[in-house]
Design an enzyme around this catalytic site. Structure first.
Site, short mmCIF file in Angstrom:
data_model
loop_
_atom_site.label_atom_id
_atom_site.label_comp_id
_atom_site.label_asym_id
_atom_site.label_seq_id
_atom_site.Cartn_x
_atom_site.Cartn_y
_atom_site.Cartn_z
N GLY A 199 43.26 33.80 44.34
CA GLY A 199 44.61 33.69 43.80
C GLY A 199 45.35 32.40 44.05
O GLY A 199 46.52 32.29 43.68
N LYS A 201 45.07 29.35 42.65
CA LYS A 201 45.50 28.66 41.43
C LYS A 201 46.43 29.56 40.61
O LYS A 201 47.38 29.07 40.00
CB LYS A 201 44.28 28.24 40.62
CG LYS A 201 43.41 27.19 41.34
CD LYS A 201 42.25 26.75 40.48
CE LYS A 201 41.39 25.73 41.21
NZ LYS A 201 40.66 26.31 42.35
N ASP A 216 39.65 38.87 37.49
CA ASP A 216 38.45 38.61 38.27
C ASP A 216 37.49 39.78 38.11
O ASP A 216 37.91 40.93 38.05
CB ASP A 216 38.78 38.40 39.75
CG ASP A 216 37.68 37.61 40.46
OD1 ASP A 216 37.86 36.40 40.67
OD2 ASP A 216 36.63 38.22 40.77
N ASP A 243 35.46 41.49 33.69
CA ASP A 243 34.46 40.45 33.54
C ASP A 243 34.99 39.39 32.58
O ASP A 243 35.31 39.70 31.43
CB ASP A 243 33.16 41.06 33.01
CG ASP A 243 32.00 40.09 33.04
OD1 ASP A 243 32.22 38.87 32.92
OD2 ASP A 243 30.85 40.55 33.17
N CYS A 313 33.79 23.71 41.63
CA CYS A 313 33.79 22.95 42.89
C CYS A 313 32.37 22.57 43.27
O CYS A 313 31.91 22.82 44.38
CB CYS A 313 34.47 23.76 44.00
SG CYS A 313 33.77 25.40 44.28
#
Length: 371
Positions: A199, A201, A216, A243, A313
């Site tokens: 959570g 962002k 999510d 999903d 990332c």
């Protein structure tokens, strides 16, 4: 009574058994009754020993004649990390580690650590062992960013991370904060965050947008989004457990969609010290396929002139420029927006942020607009 090294040893045993360092350690520290100074020491010992596991195992194994039980292995890693990487005086590194070890194992831990302490500086067999990475990660980074940049990234990700807090107190790396900024949410906007947990962002975007739909696939991670929004006093985040490949959101409803996709995580290895041992080269193409599917689901949510932001990332080619090239081929109607400037560096139509560029996590971002 708990000591810093006894708590660290217990945590390392649990991590070796499959627990995640960032999940198992905080509650252990909360129960420990240790001072702030000792809590910081425990964190350094656990994260450092987990991060440098391959290197310390190499230092240890030359002095072992047979396999050892997990508790002994954890104690040896704990002691060897202090000797080789923290510069702890041998009497403290050996003596206090031995005291934290169960009685049945103290003799072997004492003997091996004394040999490690007395050994000459190591002549490492290869870079992967010296820097403590699985064999596949150094060449993967070299192929993605070049030899010099890869070496710098590998070394930076062996350092303890910097902790940064947003103005609202939420702990979030600057790279993630910058990605949220690049979504360019504004008053009146509906924003969909397709991979929202835990959570960080979503809550940042909610400060700027009219509504954030935080989705999510994992109910537990969706629950974390709701808990974080509630803790921060944010009321315009609607949480959905769904999903992202089949979004539970109306087609064409979003001014902005963020896909901060699951990835191999090679940009956050200093923040997640044990993550390097949990991902394999074979995972990368599977993750890239998932990322493409998430982007496909995200595009359909865009309203006219809506913007899709894709971020990961990690730094592998397949999960960064590979996804960009695939999207350009399959959705040529989407217009790429200008990538961010320094410390980001342009790669294809997107940009990457190397860990050494600004002392942040490594990150890749791509922005496209629906006409």
């Amino acid at each position: 009574m708990a000591t810093a090294r006894s708590v660290a040893l217990e945590a390392l045993v649990r991590i070796d058994g499959g627990a995640y360092a960032n999940l198992v350690l905080p509650p252990m520290l909360d129960r420990s009754g240790l001072s702030d100074r000792d809590r910081h020491l425990v964190t350094e010992l656990v994260y450092g020993s987990a991060r440098m596991q391959r290197a310390v195992d190499w230092l240890i194994d030359v002095h072992l004649r047979r396999p050892v039980e997990p508790t002994v292995r954890a104690a040896l890693r704990l002691g060897a990390y202090q000797l080789a990487f923290l510069g702890t005086p041998p009497h403290a590194a050996v003596g206090e580690t031995v005291q934290a070890t169960p009685l049945r194992a103290r003799s072997i831990v004492n003997a091996v650590l004394r040999k490690v302490a007395a050994a000459p500086p190591p002549r490492w067999p290869d870079t992967a062992t010296e820097l403590s990475y699985p064999d596949w990660i150094p060449p993967a980074l070299v192929g993605a960013v070049g030899a010099d940049a890869a070496d710098a990234a590998l070394r930076v990700m062996n350092e303890s991370p910097t902790v940064t807090r947003r103005a609202d107190g939420y702990v979030q790396d600057l790279a993630s904060q910058w990605v949220a900024d690049l979504v360019d949410a504004a008053p009146g906007h509906t924003v969909v965050d397709l991979c929202a947990g835990p959570g960080g962002k979503s809550t940042a975007l909610a400060r700027r947008a009219e509504l954030v739909v935080a989705s999510d696939a994992q109910p537990m991670r969706a629950r974390l989004v709701a808990e974080n929004a509630d803790r921060l006093g944010i009321t315009n985040v609607a949480v959905v457990a769904a999903d992202g490949r089949r979004p539970a959101v109306r087609t064409g409803c979003a001014d902005r969609v963020l896909v901060d996709a699951p990835c191999s995580g090679l940009g956050v290895l200093r923040r997640r010290p044990d993550a390097r041992w949990r991902v394999d080269a074979a995972d990368v193409p599977l993750l890239a396929a998932l990322q493409r599917a998430l982007v496909t689901g995200a595009v359909d949510l865009l309203a006219p002139r809506g913007v899709l932001v894709y971020s990961v990332c990690t730094l592998t080619l397949e999960e960064t420029v590979g996804v960009d090239e695939w999207l350009a081929a399959h959705r040529p109607d989407l217009v790429a927006l200008e990538p961010p400037g320094p410390p980001w560096e342009v790669v294809g139509r997107g940009a990457r942020l190397l860990p050494q560029a600004a002392g942040t996590d490594g990150m890749y971002v791509l922005r496209v607009r629906r006409p």
